[in-house]
Design a protein around this motif. Structure first.
Motif, short mmCIF file in Angstrom:
data_model
loop_
_atom_site.label_atom_id
_atom_site.label_comp_id
_atom_site.label_asym_id
_atom_site.label_seq_id
_atom_site.Cartn_x
_atom_site.Cartn_y
_atom_site.Cartn_z
N UNK A 1 20.42 -35.22 9.33
CA UNK A 1 21.85 -34.94 9.33
C UNK A 1 22.75 -36.12 9.10
N UNK A 2 22.17 -37.26 8.72
CA UNK A 2 22.97 -38.45 8.50
C UNK A 2 23.25 -38.70 7.04
N UNK A 3 23.84 -39.86 6.72
CA UNK A 3 24.14 -40.19 5.33
C UNK A 3 22.88 -40.53 4.55
N UNK A 4 23.01 -40.62 3.25
CA UNK A 4 21.88 -40.92 2.37
C UNK A 4 21.65 -42.43 2.33
N UNK A 5 21.11 -42.96 3.42
CA UNK A 5 20.77 -44.38 3.50
C UNK A 5 19.30 -44.48 3.92
#
Length: 425
Positions: free
Chosen positions: A297-301
């Protein structure tokens, strides 16, 4: 009826605990030098975290997790590894919004895996690990590897062997996956049930199978390095160049496969070569992960990290007799003569401790000679002897246990005088 410790767990007794504190102090110190900050996550998490984060096809999820229903019917799992909980916290607490990126974190604590206990492998084990999240720079890969190497060297280990590989990006892994399926499919019925189930889902896991490691198809399996696209090749070459720049020797092993599904690009293991024992022992492993943060559910990092077993480290240190005497000696042992002195000793001890000194006394009514033996067993630097006469005069007899020298000191100046003597030593 005696109740014994559970299989695969251990009691860390006081002498061993001092060794644990020694290596954990080294871990905290190396983390400070590399500017990694501590994060603490719960011992148990929602089971879905590990199913999604670690991967359904892994042995950890399929066979090794301690999972149970709580009173509300929710599936809960004792954490089997540290990366997924750290990433969950990173996403949930929006740590990607902090101005300082990449976020450099370290953690330590117990992990749990239901597997066959053996030397260096426990069902409850203590892990130290780091995660650097938010950068795609291969320099952070080299830094994480260097940090692990520096930690082991600081603890007193040499003969370290660094093995590295690249698992490639998603495109490279997809090409390699298809090649593996074509390679293993004709004879997959010769492999174990787990490998047969993994053929379509994650054939890379077949290369890591302990049961079928001697199968001839393992030797001729397509290597991931032959399927790296240009971008993945450049990335891996940069990591190698950076390691050389830091004078960190390494070997490339195209068959190095980490046991978790989230790894991409750089993967590595550090081994201890022991000529005396004729064995190479894996101490730690780690690698880069891409897609894990986004999956939760986090950013694309992306991120990179490693996790190491403190138990295995201590085994290696003890096997090589590389641990110093880490048991801290007592500053002062209070020898009391008579009941009145024994009672008054409590106040004197508290005053010494308030001044930062470690101090103890007898609580079993031992004779004076036996109290001195106890002081020797505790490696006390000084003994302070008091009886009724000393108390009446407000004095104490202080003995230096290394030289045998004695002097009478006012009780009120006892702590200050011991500190002064310690500075002079």
């Amino acid at each position: 009826m005696n109740i014994n410790i559970q299989r695969g767990t251990q009691d860390v007794l006081p002498e061993q605990s001092a060794q644990w504190q020694y290596v954990m102090d080294k871990a905290r110190e190396i983390s400070r030098k590399y500017n990694y900050k501590e994060i603490r996550t719960p011992i148990f998490e929602a089971t879905e975290l590990f199913q999604r984060g670690v991967g359904d096809s892994t042995d950890i999820v399929q066979k090794e997790m301690y999972t149970f229903q709580d009173r509300s019917g929710r599936l809960i799992t004792l954490r089997p590894e540290g990366t997924a909980p750290v990433v969950r916290s990173y996403v949930e607490n929006k740590l990607h919004g902090l101005p300082q990126q990449p976020l450099k974190l370290y953690y330590s604590g117990p992990m749990f895996r239901y597997e066959r206990p053996e030397s260096g492998r426990m069902r409850e084990f203590y892990q130290f690990g780091v995660e650097a999240i938010g950068s795609d720079d291969p320099a952070i890969d080299a830094e994480v590897i260097a940090m692990a190497m520096d930690f082991y060297e600081a603890c007193g280990l040499d003969n370290l062997k660094l093995v590295i590989n690249s698992l490639g990006d998603k495109e490279s892994r997809s090409s390699h996956k298809h090649a593996l399926i074509e390679h293993f499919s004709p004879r997959i019925d010769e492999f174990c049930e787990d490998c047969q189930a993994r053929l379509e889902q994650n054939p890379l896991r077949i290369l890591d199978c302990k049961l079928d490691r001697e199968h001839p198809l393992q030797e001729t399996a397509p290597a991931i390095l032959d399927y790296l696209n240009e971008e993945s090749k450049r990335y891996f070459e940069t990591v190698q160049r950076l390691l050389r720049d830091m004078d960190i020797p390494f070997v490339i092993d195209a068959n190095l496969v980490r046991g978790l599904d989230y790894y991409t690009n750089t993967s590595f293991e550090i081994m201890l070569e022991e000529p005396e024992f004729g064995a190479i022992t894996t101490l730690t492993g780690g690698g880069r992960y891409e897609g894990l943060i986004e999956e939760l559910g986090g950013p694309s990092v992306s991120g990179i990290g490693f996790g190491l077993s403190i138990e295995r480290l201590l085994m290696a240190l003890n096997a090589r007799d590389a641990l110093p005497d880490v048991e801290k000696a007592l500053d002062v042992y209070l020898v009391t003569v008579g009941d009145v002195a024994a009672e008054k000793g409590a106040g004197i001890l508290r005053a010494l401790r308030h001044e930062g000194l470690s101090a103890d006394k007898d609580y079993l009514g031992k004779k004076v000679k036996a109290q001195f033996k106890a002081a020797n067993r505790m490696q006390a630097a000084f003994t302070a002897i008091i009886g009724e006469e000393e108390l009446a005069a407000g004095m104490v007899n202080l003995r230096d246990m290394s030289t045998g020298g004695e002097e009478n000191i006012p009780i009120k100046r006892l702590a200050a005088h011991i500190k002064q003597l310690q500075k002079m030593q």
